[in-house]
Write a protein that holds these residues in place. Structure first.
Motif, PDB file in Angstrom:
ATOM      1  N   SER A  44      -1.256  -4.590  10.484  1.00  0.00           N
ATOM      2  CA  SER A  44      -0.440  -3.394  10.258  1.00  0.00           C
ATOM      3  C   SER A  44       0.947  -3.638  10.823  1.00  0.00           C
ATOM      4  O   SER A  44       1.090  -4.277  11.870  1.00  0.00           O
ATOM      5  N   ILE A  45       1.946  -3.085  10.121  1.00  0.00           N
ATOM      6  CA  ILE A  45       3.316  -3.273  10.603  1.00  0.00           C
ATOM      7  C   ILE A  45       3.809  -1.993  11.242  1.00  0.00           C
ATOM      8  O   ILE A  45       3.711  -0.914  10.636  1.00  0.00           O
ATOM      9  N   GLU A  46       4.276  -2.115  12.465  1.00  0.00           N
ATOM     10  CA  GLU A  46       4.889  -0.967  13.143  1.00  0.00           C
ATOM     11  C   GLU A  46       6.354  -1.293  13.336  1.00  0.00           C
ATOM     12  O   GLU A  46       6.706  -2.402  13.747  1.00  0.00           O
ATOM     13  N   GLU A  47       7.214  -0.301  13.034  1.00  0.00           N
ATOM     14  CA  GLU A  47       8.670  -0.537  13.089  1.00  0.00           C
ATOM     15  C   GLU A  47       9.195  -0.343  14.508  1.00  0.00           C
ATOM     16  O   GLU A  47      10.153   0.382  14.728  1.00  0.00           O
ATOM     17  N   ARG A  48       8.532  -0.956  15.479  1.00  0.00           N
ATOM     18  CA  ARG A  48       9.008  -0.915  16.865  1.00  0.00           C
ATOM     19  C   ARG A  48       8.342  -2.036  17.646  1.00  0.00           C
ATOM     20  O   ARG A  48       7.368  -2.638  17.166  1.00  0.00           O
ATOM     21  N   VAL A  49       8.890  -2.311  18.824  1.00  0.00           N
ATOM     22  CA  VAL A  49       8.317  -3.366  19.668  1.00  0.00           C
ATOM     23  C   VAL A  49       7.930  -2.764  21.015  1.00  0.00           C
ATOM     24  O   VAL A  49       8.401  -1.682  21.368  1.00  0.00           O
ATOM     25  N   TRP A  60       6.996  -8.830  17.574  1.00  0.00           N
ATOM     26  CA  TRP A  60       5.840  -9.126  18.406  1.00  0.00           C
ATOM     27  C   TRP A  60       4.583  -9.111  17.544  1.00  0.00           C
ATOM     28  O   TRP A  60       4.582  -8.502  16.466  1.00  0.00           O
ATOM     29  N   LEU A  61       3.575  -9.787  18.018  1.00  0.00           N
ATOM     30  CA  LEU A  61       2.263  -9.742  17.356  1.00  0.00           C
ATOM     31  C   LEU A  61       1.228  -9.533  18.448  1.00  0.00           C
ATOM     32  O   LEU A  61       1.263 -10.223  19.471  1.00  0.00           O
ATOM     33  N   THR A  62       0.343  -8.591  18.229  1.00  0.00           N
ATOM     34  CA  THR A  62      -0.709  -8.358  19.206  1.00  0.00           C
ATOM     35  C   THR A  62      -2.018  -8.053  18.470  1.00  0.00           C
ATOM     36  O   THR A  62      -1.991  -7.712  17.286  1.00  0.00           O
ATOM     37  N   ALA A  63      -3.150  -8.223  19.160  1.00  0.00           N
ATOM     38  CA  ALA A  63      -4.437  -8.106  18.463  1.00  0.00           C
ATOM     39  C   ALA A  63      -5.446  -7.304  19.267  1.00  0.00           C
ATOM     40  O   ALA A  63      -5.429  -7.317  20.498  1.00  0.00           O
ATOM     41  N   GLU A  64      -6.316  -6.596  18.546  1.00  0.00           N
ATOM     42  CA  GLU A  64      -7.471  -5.934  19.154  1.00  0.00           C
ATOM     43  C   GLU A  64      -8.735  -6.393  18.437  1.00  0.00           C
ATOM     44  O   GLU A  64      -8.704  -6.682  17.236  1.00  0.00           O
ATOM     45  N   TYR A  65      -9.826  -6.492  19.193  1.00  0.00           N
ATOM     46  CA  TYR A  65     -11.101  -7.011  18.679  1.00  0.00           C
ATOM     47  C   TYR A  65     -12.217  -6.082  19.113  1.00  0.00           C
ATOM     48  O   TYR A  65     -12.192  -5.570  20.228  1.00  0.00           O
TER      49      TYR A  65
END
Ligand code: UDP
Length: 246
Positions: A44-49, A60-65
């Motif tokens: 998903s793309i969020e327009e903020r960091v 930035w790239l971050t992940a949830e599992y």
């Protein structure tokens, strides 16, 4: 075709399928199956960091599992109040492994939020998550290009991950749960398309291992990862690869 031990050679991957567009509301999504391990991956793309990157002109790239309660033989309780240690370890690994897939400067001040939800677990859920999420990330980046939000492709490199281990004395690629339980050595490897390592996690489960054994395992992993990246490319198809300059 479950990829059960005995049904394949030790240097063979379990049957892999990558089904794109599995969650159509997400900018990128797949259902990835590696034998009986099945994971939904979305990007998903969020327009903020996050605050630590604000004003720095990069993304930035971050992940949830997560594993669904009945993805396993006995019900796994949902994380409600606190994530368990394994979940935290795995989601950080997924984020680290996928960051080379994106040129964060070219992405601009946006965050790629990766979600990996395990429907069915039969070993290798973290590596299947990385391999599947790579395709979802590529779809999301291609969408930014298609929507005219980025003039230059922010794609970095293809990455994939696989488990390897020594099972009954035999170096083995892509362990299912039963093999994982029996393994003397167990490793997870994430690599780029040009064969560079991103992460290597190797553990002696029943006694230390030597360098030659580990080298054999890394060669097996490299072979498997090359095949997985071929599958990722096939799942994306020419239009998306073109938008990404790949
Ligand atoms: N597993 C399970 N319940 C759990 C954690 C793991 O049944 O709470 C099983 C599942 O099949 C998983 C395997 O054990 O794929 C191996 O788990 P590991 O922590 O090594 O991670 P993975 O190999 O899935 O990345």
């Amino acid at each position: 075709m479950s990829g059960e031990p005995g049904a394949r050679r030790p240097d063979q991957l379990r049957p892999v399928t990558i089904q794109p567009g599995f969650m159509p509301y997400a900018e990128g999504s797949v259902l990835v199956a590696c034998g009986d391990t099945k994971v939904i991956c979305t990007a998903s793309i969020e327009e903020r960091v996050p605050p630590f990157l604000e004003g720095k002109g990069q993304g930035w790239l971050t992940a949830e599992y997560n594993m669904l309660p009945r993805s396993t033989h006995t019900r796994k309780r949902r994380d409600r109040d606190k994530l368990d240690g394994r979940t935290v370890e795995i989601q950080r690994l997924i984020g680290r492994a996928l960051r080379p897939a994106v040129d964060l400067k070219k992405l601009g001040e946006r965050t790629l939020m990766v979600d990996c939800d395990v429907l069915q677990a039969d070993g290798g859920t973290r590596t299947a998550s990385i391999t599947g999420a790579m395709v979802a990330v590529a779809q999301a980046l291609a969408k930014l290009r298609r929507d005219g939000k980025l003039e230059v492709s922010p794609f970095g490199t293809f990455v994939a991950a696989i488990s390897v281990g020594v099972v009954g004395g035999t170096p083995t690629l892509d362990l299912c749960y039963k093999q994982d339980v029996d393994a003397d050595v167990d490793a997870n490897v994430a690599m780029t398309e040009d064969g560079k390592f991103i992460e290597v996690q190797g553990t002696a489960e029943h006694g230390p291992f030597d360098r030659a054994q580990f080298d054999t395992l890394l060669d097996l992993a490299a072979k498997g990862i090359k095949e997985l990246i071929g599958k990722q490319r096939a799942a994306l198809g020419p239009e998306i690869l073109g938008l990404l300059g790949k």
